[in-house]
Write a protein that holds these residues in place. Structure first.
Motif, mmCIF file in Angstrom:
data_model
loop_
_atom_site.group_PDB
_atom_site.id
_atom_site.type_symbol
_atom_site.label_atom_id
_atom_site.label_comp_id
_atom_site.label_asym_id
_atom_site.label_seq_id
_atom_site.Cartn_x
_atom_site.Cartn_y
_atom_site.Cartn_z
ATOM 1 N N LEU A 58 -13.445 -51.178 84.100
ATOM 2 C CA LEU A 58 -13.033 -52.017 82.978
ATOM 3 C C LEU A 58 -14.029 -51.814 81.842
ATOM 4 N N VAL A 59 -13.514 -51.484 80.668
ATOM 5 C CA VAL A 59 -14.348 -51.298 79.475
ATOM 6 C C VAL A 59 -13.873 -52.295 78.420
ATOM 7 N N TYR A 60 -14.763 -53.177 77.975
ATOM 8 C CA TYR A 60 -14.324 -54.140 76.970
ATOM 9 C C TYR A 60 -15.462 -54.536 76.029
ATOM 10 N N GLY A 61 -15.049 -55.079 74.910
ATOM 11 C CA GLY A 61 -15.977 -55.440 73.846
ATOM 12 C C GLY A 61 -15.458 -54.911 72.519
ATOM 13 N N GLU A 62 -16.032 -55.376 71.425
ATOM 14 C CA GLU A 62 -15.566 -54.984 70.099
ATOM 15 C C GLU A 62 -15.711 -53.488 69.847
ATOM 16 N N PRO A 81 -1.418 -51.826 73.171
ATOM 17 C CA PRO A 81 -1.307 -52.563 74.433
ATOM 18 C C PRO A 81 -0.011 -52.211 75.165
ATOM 19 N N GLY A 82 -0.138 -51.840 76.434
ATOM 20 C CA GLY A 82 1.012 -51.404 77.210
ATOM 21 C C GLY A 82 1.134 -49.900 77.327
ATOM 22 N N TYR A 103 -5.676 -47.253 80.378
ATOM 23 C CA TYR A 103 -4.676 -48.284 80.122
ATOM 24 C C TYR A 103 -5.204 -49.203 79.030
ATOM 25 N N CYS A 104 -4.433 -49.292 77.945
ATOM 26 C CA CYS A 104 -4.825 -50.173 76.841
ATOM 27 C C CYS A 104 -4.319 -51.585 77.128
ATOM 28 N N LEU A 105 -5.223 -52.470 77.553
ATOM 29 C CA LEU A 105 -4.880 -53.873 77.805
ATOM 30 C C LEU A 105 -4.803 -54.635 76.484
ATOM 31 N N ASN A 106 -5.776 -54.393 75.619
ATOM 32 C CA ASN A 106 -5.705 -54.782 74.206
ATOM 33 C C ASN A 106 -6.712 -53.904 73.484
#
Length: 365
Positions: A58-62, A81-82, A103-106
Motif C-alpha cells: 500500500l502506497v499512500y500520501g499526498e 480510481p478504479g 491499483y488506483c484506490l484514489n
C-alpha cells in the motif's frame, strides 16, 4: 520443507494430494489434477488459482502519485480510481526490477501487486527512494489473491454476488464487493489469455471464498489449478515472466512490453534515459517466438544459433497444450528476428531447427 511459506489453501492441497514445489519461497501446487487437464479447463470452461503468494504493498500520501511516476515506466497520472495499470520498475541501466500491477484506490492511495520472489527486493527498492512524507506498507501476509479464469469465469463468480460484475471492464476493478459475505477487491485482470477476475480478500477469508467459488462453479466445469497450468496458459498468451522474459539484465522494451513504457511522460523515472535511447535508436535484441521444425522441445537457457554464431537464448519453452506444437520464447539479436527466419536451438548437445513465428501463440478470437 520447514523454511517455506504457505498460503491459506495449504490444507486443501494436502487433502487433495496436490504435487507441491518451492516457488518464490512458498510451498505451492504445480498441479492438482494434472497440468493438461487444468490448462484445458481454463481454455474451455474455467479454473481457479490460488495466487496468494503474490506481494501487495500500500502506497499512500499526498506525494504518492509523484513518487510512483518516478519509480515506474507507465504513466500513473493517467490512472483514475478504479483503474488497474500494468507497468514495470527499472534500474538506472534499464534492466527490470519487476513488473507489477498498480491499483488506483484514489489519487493519494495505491495498491501495488508484485511478484512473490521479488517482495523483499521490491519493498526495499521502493523504501530506498520514498520520502518520509510517504507511507509504504507491506500487506503481503494479510491479503490473499484468488484468480478465476476462463470463458465461464464471470458467470460463475456472478452466482455468489448481487454486484453486477459485467460493469467491471478490462483492467478495471471494484472495491468492497461482497462475494459470499466476504468483502473483496475484484479486478478484471488475469494472466492466462482468457477473460476472468482476480479477487483480493483477507488472508483469513481465503478458504471460505475458495470453497464458495468451487461450489458455484462445480456444474460449469470449474476446477482448481496449479502453477504448471498457470505457466503454460501464460506462455501461450505471451505475458512475460519475471526471471525469464524479464530480469535485471532484460529491459521492458526487449521483453516486448513497450506499451507499458511511457518515455514521453512529463515526469522523469528511473531507467528512462536508457529506455528512451532504445526506443529512439532501436533494439539490438528482443524476445521472439520460436516454433520447432525438428522434433524437440526448447527449454529455458538453451542456446540459439544462426550458423556458427550464437544469437540468443531460450527464455521459456514447452509443448503447447492448446496448439500441440513445440514452442519457445527466446531473447535473440534483432537481425535474426524476422518472421520465418530459421534458427538452430541446441538441445542436449544437438542442433534442432526452429523458425521465428508471431506471438502471442494463442489469442481468443
Amino acid at each position: 520443507m520447514p523454511d517455506l511459506k504457505t498460503t491459506p489453501l495449504y490444507d486443501y492441497y494436502r487433502s487433495h494430494d496436490a504435487k507441491l514445489i518451492d516457488f518464490g519461497g512458498f510451498l505451492l501446487p504445480v498441479q492438482i489434477t494434472g497440468i493438461k487437464n487444468e490448462h484445458d479447463a481454463v481454455r474451455n470452461a474455467a479454473g481457479i488459482f490460488d495466487v496468494s503468494h503474490m506481494g501487495e504493498f500500500l502506497v499512500y500520501g499526498e506525494e504518492a502519485e509523484n513518487f510512483l511516476q518516478k519509480m515506474v515506466t507507465n504513466d500513473v497520472s493517467k490512472a483514475r480510481p478504479g483503474d488497474a495499470l500494468y507497468t514495470a520498475m527499472c534500474y538506472e541501466n534499464g534492466g527490470t526490477v519487476d513488473d507489477l500491477l498498480i491499483y488506483c484506490l484514489n489519487q493519494n492511495k495505491y495498491r501495488l501487486v508484485v511478484n512473490a520472489a521479488n517482495i523483499e527486493k521490491d519493498f526495499n527498492w521502493l523504501s530506498e527512494h520514498a520520502s518520509k512524507k510517504l507511507k509504504l506498507i507491506n500487506q503481503s501476509d494479510k491479503i490473499a489473491l484468488l484468480a478465476v479464469q476462463g470463458p465461464l469465469a464471470m458467470s460463475i463468480v456472478q452466482k455468489i454476488t448481487n454486484y453486477d460484475l459485467s460493469t467491471i471492464k478490462h483492467f478495471k476493478f471494484a472495491d468492497q464487493i461482497p462475494l459470499e459475505n466476504v468483502t473483496c477487491l475484484v479486478s478484471r485482470t488475469g494472466y492466462t489469455g482468457e477473460d476472468g477476475l482476480e479477487i483480493y480478500c483477507s488472508w483469513e477469508k481465503a478458504t471460505t471464498l475458495w470453497n464458495a467459488l468451487l461450489t458455484a462453479g462445480e456444474a460449469n466445469g470449474l476446477i482448481p489449478c496449479g502453477l504448471g497450468a498457470r505457466d503454460t496458459l501464460r506462455f501461450e498468451a505471451r505475458p512475460p515472466l519475471y526471471g525469464q522474459e524479464l530480469s535485471a539484465a532484460i529491459t521492458p522494451l526487449e521483453a516486448g512490453i513497450g506499451f507499458a513504457v511511457k518515455t514521453g511522460k512529463t515526469e522523469d523515472f528511473i531507467g528512462r534515459a536508457v529506455l528512451k535511447q532504445q526506443k529512439d535508436n532501436g533494439l539490438t535484441r528482443k524476445i521472439i517466438g520460436l516454433e520447432m521444425i525438428d522434433r524437440a522441445i526448447p527449454r529455458a537457457h538453451y542456446s540459439v544459433y544462426a550458423g556458427d554464431t550464437k544469437v540468443g537464448e531460450v527464455t521459456t519453452g514447452t509443448q503447447s497444450p492448446t496448439l500441440g506444437k513445440n514452442l519457445g520464447l527466446a531473447l535473440v539479436a534483432t537481425e535474426w528476428t524476422k518472421l520465418g527466419t530459421v534458427l538452430d536451438v541446441v538441445i542436449r548437445g544437438k542442433r534442432k531447427k526452429a523458425k521465428v513465428v508471431k506471438t502471442p501463440f494463442y489469442k481468443r478470437s
